[in-house]
Design a protein around this motif. Sequence first.
Motif, PDB file in Angstrom:
ATOM      1  N   ALA A   1      -4.245   9.521   4.022  1.00  0.00           N
ATOM      2  CA  ALA A   1      -2.319  10.183   2.915  1.00  0.00           C
ATOM      3  C   ALA A   1      -1.308  10.419   4.061  1.00  0.00           C
ATOM      4  CB  ALA A   1      -2.833  11.726   2.655  1.00  0.00           C
ATOM      5  N   LEU A   2      -0.987  10.418   5.133  1.00  0.00           N
ATOM      6  CA  LEU A   2       0.204  10.733   6.247  1.00  0.00           C
ATOM      7  C   LEU A   2       0.901   9.821   6.955  1.00  0.00           C
ATOM      8  CD1 LEU A   2      -0.142  14.988   6.211  1.00  0.00           C
ATOM      9  CD2 LEU A   2       0.865  13.819   4.699  1.00  0.00           C
ATOM     10  N   ILE A   3      -0.359   9.495   7.263  1.00  0.00           N
ATOM     11  CA  ILE A   3       0.019   8.258   8.115  1.00  0.00           C
ATOM     12  C   ILE A   3      -0.289   6.500   7.668  1.00  0.00           C
ATOM     13  CG2 ILE A   3      -0.460   6.567  10.548  1.00  0.00           C
ATOM     14  CD1 ILE A   3      -1.939   9.727  11.155  1.00  0.00           C
ATOM     15  N   THR A   4      -1.670   6.616   6.822  1.00  0.00           N
ATOM     16  CA  THR A   4      -2.461   4.739   6.949  1.00  0.00           C
ATOM     17  C   THR A   4      -1.209   4.495   5.700  1.00  0.00           C
ATOM     18  OG1 THR A   4      -3.795   5.947   7.290  1.00  0.00           O
ATOM     19  CG2 THR A   4      -4.086   3.523   5.938  1.00  0.00           C
ATOM     20  N   LEU A   5      -1.106   5.382   4.195  1.00  0.00           N
ATOM     21  CA  LEU A   5      -0.386   4.569   3.231  1.00  0.00           C
ATOM     22  C   LEU A   5       0.890   5.047   2.923  1.00  0.00           C
ATOM     23  CD1 LEU A   5      -2.638   7.054   0.437  1.00  0.00           C
ATOM     24  CD2 LEU A   5      -2.677   4.959   0.544  1.00  0.00           C
ATOM     25  N   PRO A   6       1.470   6.239   4.066  1.00  0.00           N
ATOM     26  CA  PRO A   6       2.779   5.915   4.137  1.00  0.00           C
ATOM     27  C   PRO A   6       3.405   4.587   4.849  1.00  0.00           C
ATOM     28  CG  PRO A   6       2.173   8.644   4.639  1.00  0.00           C
ATOM     29  CD  PRO A   6       0.651   7.247   4.265  1.00  0.00           C
ATOM     30  N   LEU A   7       2.591   4.313   6.034  1.00  0.00           N
ATOM     31  CA  LEU A   7       3.344   3.318   6.412  1.00  0.00           C
ATOM     32  C   LEU A   7       2.797   2.013   5.929  1.00  0.00           C
ATOM     33  CD1 LEU A   7       1.653   3.090  10.403  1.00  0.00           C
ATOM     34  CD2 LEU A   7       3.470   3.178   9.611  1.00  0.00           C
ATOM     35  N   LEU A   8       2.129   1.713   4.741  1.00  0.00           N
ATOM     36  CA  LEU A   8       1.813   0.817   4.204  1.00  0.00           C
ATOM     37  C   LEU A   8       3.433   0.687   2.731  1.00  0.00           C
ATOM     38  CD1 LEU A   8      -1.684   0.271   2.992  1.00  0.00           C
ATOM     39  CD2 LEU A   8      -0.259  -1.405   4.307  1.00  0.00           C
ATOM     40  N   TYR A   9       3.265   1.851   2.566  1.00  0.00           N
ATOM     41  CA  TYR A   9       3.883   2.223   1.941  1.00  0.00           C
ATOM     42  C   TYR A   9       6.013   1.874   2.067  1.00  0.00           C
ATOM     43  CZ  TYR A   9       8.008   4.158  -1.755  1.00  0.00           C
ATOM     44  OH  TYR A   9       8.843   4.833  -2.046  1.00  0.00           O
ATOM     45  N   LEU A  10       5.693   2.195   3.098  1.00  0.00           N
ATOM     46  CA  LEU A  10       7.560   2.116   4.054  1.00  0.00           C
ATOM     47  C   LEU A  10       7.008   0.272   4.419  1.00  0.00           C
ATOM     48  CD1 LEU A  10       9.825   3.431   5.701  1.00  0.00           C
ATOM     49  CD2 LEU A  10       7.847   2.773   8.249  1.00  0.00           C
ATOM     50  N   LEU A  11       6.132  -0.297   4.811  1.00  0.00           N
ATOM     51  CA  LEU A  11       6.455  -2.003   5.497  1.00  0.00           C
ATOM     52  C   LEU A  11       6.475  -2.730   3.758  1.00  0.00           C
ATOM     53  CD1 LEU A  11       5.216  -2.725   7.789  1.00  0.00           C
ATOM     54  CD2 LEU A  11       2.457  -3.514   6.382  1.00  0.00           C
ATOM     55  N   PHE A  12       5.866  -2.115   2.904  1.00  0.00           N
ATOM     56  CA  PHE A  12       6.237  -2.684   1.850  1.00  0.00           C
ATOM     57  C   PHE A  12       7.804  -2.978   0.549  1.00  0.00           C
ATOM     58  CE2 PHE A  12       1.964  -4.035   2.452  1.00  0.00           C
ATOM     59  CZ  PHE A  12       1.419  -5.249   1.766  1.00  0.00           C
ATOM     60  N   THR A  13       7.985  -1.009   1.301  1.00  0.00           N
ATOM     61  CA  THR A  13       9.348  -1.284   0.473  1.00  0.00           C
ATOM     62  C   THR A  13      10.105  -1.054   1.013  1.00  0.00           C
ATOM     63  OG1 THR A  13       8.724   1.077  -0.497  1.00  0.00           O
ATOM     64  CG2 THR A  13       8.040   0.224  -1.578  1.00  0.00           C
TER      65      THR A  13
ATOM     66  N   GLY B   1      10.265   6.586 -10.530  1.00  0.00           N
ATOM     67  CA  GLY B   1      11.348   5.253 -10.741  1.00  0.00           C
ATOM     68  C   GLY B   1      10.273   4.116 -10.762  1.00  0.00           C
ATOM     69  N   ILE B   2       8.871   4.023 -10.437  1.00  0.00           N
ATOM     70  CA  ILE B   2       7.928   3.556 -10.458  1.00  0.00           C
ATOM     71  C   ILE B   2       8.075   2.362 -11.772  1.00  0.00           C
ATOM     72  CG2 ILE B   2       5.400   2.747 -11.011  1.00  0.00           C
ATOM     73  CD1 ILE B   2       4.923   4.961  -8.670  1.00  0.00           C
ATOM     74  N   LYS B   3       8.321   1.804 -11.694  1.00  0.00           N
ATOM     75  CA  LYS B   3       7.806   0.359 -13.093  1.00  0.00           C
ATOM     76  C   LYS B   3       7.530   0.685 -14.359  1.00  0.00           C
ATOM     77  CE  LYS B   3       9.774  -4.658 -12.442  1.00  0.00           C
ATOM     78  NZ  LYS B   3       9.912  -4.499 -13.445  1.00  0.00           N
ATOM     79  N   ARG B   4       7.682   0.803 -15.772  1.00  0.00           N
ATOM     80  CA  ARG B   4       6.157   1.539 -16.756  1.00  0.00           C
ATOM     81  C   ARG B   4       5.409   0.686 -16.842  1.00  0.00           C
ATOM     82  NH1 ARG B   4       7.394   5.880 -19.145  1.00  0.00           N
ATOM     83  NH2 ARG B   4       5.973   6.296 -20.771  1.00  0.00           N
ATOM     84  N   GLN B   5       5.721  -0.675 -16.844  1.00  0.00           N
ATOM     85  CA  GLN B   5       4.816  -1.323 -16.803  1.00  0.00           C
ATOM     86  C   GLN B   5       3.428  -1.702 -15.814  1.00  0.00           C
ATOM     87  OE1 GLN B   5       5.405  -5.140 -17.202  1.00  0.00           O
ATOM     88  NE2 GLN B   5       4.663  -6.068 -19.300  1.00  0.00           N
ATOM     89  N   VAL B   6       3.846  -1.615 -15.129  1.00  0.00           N
ATOM     90  CA  VAL B   6       2.458  -1.009 -13.942  1.00  0.00           C
ATOM     91  C   VAL B   6       1.841   0.142 -13.512  1.00  0.00           C
ATOM     92  CG1 VAL B   6       2.816  -0.800 -11.186  1.00  0.00           C
ATOM     93  CG2 VAL B   6       4.084  -3.386 -12.339  1.00  0.00           C
ATOM     94  N   ALA B   7       2.615   1.095 -14.049  1.00  0.00           N
ATOM     95  CA  ALA B   7       2.621   1.934 -14.249  1.00  0.00           C
ATOM     96  C   ALA B   7       1.176   2.643 -15.248  1.00  0.00           C
ATOM     97  CB  ALA B   7       3.612   3.396 -13.907  1.00  0.00           C
ATOM     98  N   GLN B   8       1.904   1.935 -16.423  1.00  0.00           N
ATOM     99  CA  GLN B   8       0.786   2.256 -17.061  1.00  0.00           C
ATOM    100  C   GLN B   8      -0.666   1.424 -16.738  1.00  0.00           C
ATOM    101  OE1 GLN B   8       2.923   1.629 -21.169  1.00  0.00           O
ATOM    102  NE2 GLN B   8       3.046   3.602 -21.484  1.00  0.00           N
ATOM    103  N   PHE B   9      -0.614   0.369 -16.803  1.00  0.00           N
ATOM    104  CA  PHE B   9      -1.311  -0.426 -16.488  1.00  0.00           C
ATOM    105  C   PHE B   9      -2.445  -0.314 -15.330  1.00  0.00           C
ATOM    106  CE2 PHE B   9      -3.752  -4.543 -14.449  1.00  0.00           C
ATOM    107  CZ  PHE B   9      -5.026  -4.564 -15.412  1.00  0.00           C
ATOM    108  N   THR B  10      -1.602  -0.049 -13.882  1.00  0.00           N
ATOM    109  CA  THR B  10      -2.094   0.077 -12.696  1.00  0.00           C
ATOM    110  C   THR B  10      -2.828   1.756 -12.455  1.00  0.00           C
ATOM    111  OG1 THR B  10      -0.575   0.464 -11.122  1.00  0.00           O
ATOM    112  CG2 THR B  10      -1.279  -1.494 -11.109  1.00  0.00           C
ATOM    113  N   LEU B  11      -2.188   2.813 -13.448  1.00  0.00           N
ATOM    114  CA  LEU B  11      -2.954   3.887 -12.685  1.00  0.00           C
ATOM    115  C   LEU B  11      -3.813   5.094 -13.150  1.00  0.00           C
ATOM    116  CD1 LEU B  11       0.446   5.758 -12.603  1.00  0.00           C
ATOM    117  CD2 LEU B  11      -1.188   5.011 -10.516  1.00  0.00           C
TER     118      LEU B  11
ATOM    119  N   SER C   1       5.284  -1.731  -7.918  1.00  0.00           N
ATOM    120  CA  SER C   1       6.520  -2.244  -8.560  1.00  0.00           C
ATOM    121  C   SER C   1       7.245  -2.901  -7.833  1.00  0.00           C
ATOM    122  CB  SER C   1       6.302  -0.893  -8.809  1.00  0.00           C
ATOM    123  OG  SER C   1       7.460  -1.015  -9.699  1.00  0.00           O
ATOM    124  N   ALA C   2       7.099  -2.110  -6.677  1.00  0.00           N
ATOM    125  CA  ALA C   2       8.696  -2.892  -5.985  1.00  0.00           C
ATOM    126  C   ALA C   2       8.205  -4.900  -5.088  1.00  0.00           C
ATOM    127  CB  ALA C   2       8.154  -1.963  -4.942  1.00  0.00           C
ATOM    128  N   SER C   3       6.731  -4.670  -5.519  1.00  0.00           N
ATOM    129  CA  SER C   3       6.985  -6.198  -5.273  1.00  0.00           C
ATOM    130  C   SER C   3       7.645  -7.144  -6.158  1.00  0.00           C
ATOM    131  CB  SER C   3       5.528  -6.475  -4.843  1.00  0.00           C
ATOM    132  OG  SER C   3       4.182  -6.998  -5.710  1.00  0.00           O
TER     133      SER C   3
END
Length: 401
Positions: free
Chosen positions: A228-240, A279-289, A393-395
């Motif tokens: 939660a504090l390293i792997t996922l944040p790193l991925l997020y940082l890398l892509f956004t 700020g996540i795109k509604r369409q993406v949130a509504q489908f992926t969540l 959403s960012a991609s």
Amino acid sequence: MGRHFLLFMVAGVVLGFVLGALFPSFSLSFAVVGEFFLKALKMVVLPLIVVSIAGAILNMESIERFKRIGLRALLYYTTTTALAVLTGLLVVVLFKPGIGVSLSGGEVKVKEVAFSFKELLLSLIPENFFKALVNFNVLAVIVATILFSLAVLSVEWRRELLLKQVIAELDASLMKLTSWIIKTAPVGVCSLIAGKIASLGGASALKPILYSLSKYVLTVLTGLSIHALITLPLLYLLFTRKNPYSLIAKVRDALITAFATASSSATLPITITVATDAGIKRQVAQFTLPLGATVNMDGTALYEAVAAVFLAQAYGIELSLPQYLVIFLTATLAAIGAAGIPEAGLITMVLVLESVGIPVEGIGIILAVDWFLDRCRTAINVLGDIIGAAIISASLEEEEK
Ligand code: ASP
């Protein structure tokens, strides 16, 4: 949700622990208030899943766009689940929490917890949509909704779709209802936690349970924290290229609710609300969540790997490299197959244990602390879903520029 709300949420969690520890005899009264909150969430969750997935797909306008979002989600889910299992295997092999543990666990009836790969596959297709709704078979509901929405998208209509309007109106109303339920979350969270701690017997009963398995609990918590504090944040940082911790802070209400309810599905209405607010795109949130809440469970995957190897260590079973590989694969499957409800991961773990011949009765040993670990892994499951939605959403935004 403002700063005051966070204060109330945190106060709710702390007060829940204190009340439950001090007044174990009030366990039923605490639980009743929490039940109200939980029932209200569950009331909106299935309609919300159907309406949000259908709405998101209809708004995609083309199957091409569905494929783009869907493929990204698939890629993200498999990558992060695999990383989570690897992290779990790494910490459990390093910490060796199972060495020297006594095996006097409770009895577990194997039949009750039976779960098979075949069952998982068959549960994907509902033979009756309404039965799937009534039985809360979320995965089948999702599959049917996706198929139907794709069919609607593929018909060549000669006018603006009325269905789209209807779904948009239903969606707005359900989100409104959710916002009302969220207002009661601090009280709900407090009583769910108080009820759980009290039902275990309060402060005096808590200590020995956590202590006897403390090394195992710590191993799972370390793994979850790394993810939660390293792997996922790193991925997020890398892509956004944005600060991951500010996103985590923004979505904290969903994480706290996940901890209190131990259910990704029940948390879903709140997850969608905080994700779109962040700020996540509604369409993406509504489908992926909704999809993520059901199939993407990083916390559960990590926990399954730790628990299986922990039990092997406790039983004195030496695992070979191919056996670790089998655990890796089955833990991934078991996490996908687990429903987003409390302790679902414990049931699908049978798949992992049986695949390498670890006695299923072992589950009885870890049962004592599972109420706590379940809550922690559920929060990480929800975090994984939100970060995935944010990356996708960012991609898409990048591509549309
Ligand atoms: N309770 C978890 C969830 O809802 C599933 C599990 O038992 O691991 O995400």
